[in-house]
Scaffold this active site. Structure first.
Site, mmCIF file in Angstrom:
data_model
loop_
_atom_site.group_PDB
_atom_site.id
_atom_site.type_symbol
_atom_site.label_atom_id
_atom_site.label_comp_id
_atom_site.label_asym_id
_atom_site.label_seq_id
_atom_site.Cartn_x
_atom_site.Cartn_y
_atom_site.Cartn_z
ATOM 1 C CB CYS A 125 58.894 -50.104 51.043
ATOM 2 S SG CYS A 125 58.555 -49.304 52.625
ATOM 3 C CG ASP A 183 59.313 -55.857 57.140
ATOM 4 O OD1 ASP A 183 59.356 -54.883 57.920
ATOM 5 O OD2 ASP A 183 58.908 -55.766 55.973
ATOM 6 C CG HIS A 214 61.058 -52.825 55.675
ATOM 7 N ND1 HIS A 214 59.876 -53.264 55.109
ATOM 8 C CD2 HIS A 214 61.207 -51.540 55.274
ATOM 9 C CE1 HIS A 214 59.328 -52.283 54.418
ATOM 10 N NE2 HIS A 214 60.124 -51.217 54.495
#
Length: 244
Positions: A125, A183, A214
């Site tokens: 991330c 994502d 994600h």
């Protein structure tokens, strides 16, 4: 390999940075991996990932990425309040402060008698972005960046001309980009933008797009893909064994 872990409070230009060190118990010298977390800092899934990597014969450092914005030891919950706080921290901390954090981590590694001095980076991330960003430092030999946010959008604060996307050509080590096709944080248009920049700059990169959402590495929550996560850990270990 049996590992140990402990905390080290490292001085940085913006204050002490709590860093958890995971390393083999046996004596010897090992290469280091700086493992950058999500916006929530060192949660249980991040700690488990660091321990897994260390058990392959690496010194793994997990810094508190927003140390100057929170009390030492802060871990945010995987809920709306934690997400809001983490995102506010992300937008409040300039990339230049992340750069000085990375240098402090490199300086620490190079003074420890259990480290070889070789350093790679990995992250998920925003941590994927920070692993990429750290690779702008010439001491970083390899970076494994999982669903790195905010590179394509240039939304993190930085001085003029110092955003991460425009500085891609400064990367000297090998970098691996891994993206989830489902994502929403890095959509197809954003991935295409980063890919074309990697091609045009001529950096040493590898590129993967997988059928995943994600945070597919996080072993808590409905988006976790355990089979895919195992594949990614094996690829990361292979990269660091080869380059470090």
């Amino acid at each position: 390999m049996i590992i140990q872990h402990y905390h080290a409070n490292l001085p940085t230009p913006t204050g002490l940075m709590r860093t958890t060190v995971y390393r083999p118990e046996i004596s010897g010298q090992f290469p280091a991996i700086i493992f950058y977390s999500e916006i929530f800092q060192q949660t249980a899934p991040i700690a488990r990932s660091a321990a897994l990597l260390a058990s392959h014969g690496f010194v793994v450092l997990v810094p508190e990425v927003f140390h100057e914005l929170n009390p030492i030891g802060t871990v945010l919950a995987y809920d709306d309040a934690g997400k809001d706080k983490g995102n506010n921290d992300k937008w409040a901390k300039p990339l230049e402060s992340h750069d000085s954090d990375t240098q402090a981590l490199i300086d620490f590694v190079q003074t420890q008698d259990y480290c070889t001095g070789s350093v790679g980076t990995m992250g998920v991330c925003i941590g994927g972005h920070l692993a990429y960003r750290a690779a702008l430092n010439p001491h970083i030999k390899a970076a494994f960046c999982l669903y790195a946010t905010d590179i394509h959008s240039d939304t993190l604060p930085a001085q003029a001309g110092n955003n991460s996307f425009e500085r891609m050509a400064d990367i000297q080590g090998e970098i691996h980009f891994i993206w989830g096709k489902q994502d929403p944080h890095v959509p197809q248009q954003g991935r295409d933008k980063i890919y074309q920049q990697a091609v045009s700059t001529g950096i040493n990169y590898q590129w993967q797009e997988v059928n995943a959402q994600h945070a597919f590495m996080r072993d808590e929550g409905e988006r976790y893909d355990g089979a895919l996560a195992i594949t990614m850990y094996l690829q990361a270990v292979a990269l660091f064994n080869r380059t470090l």
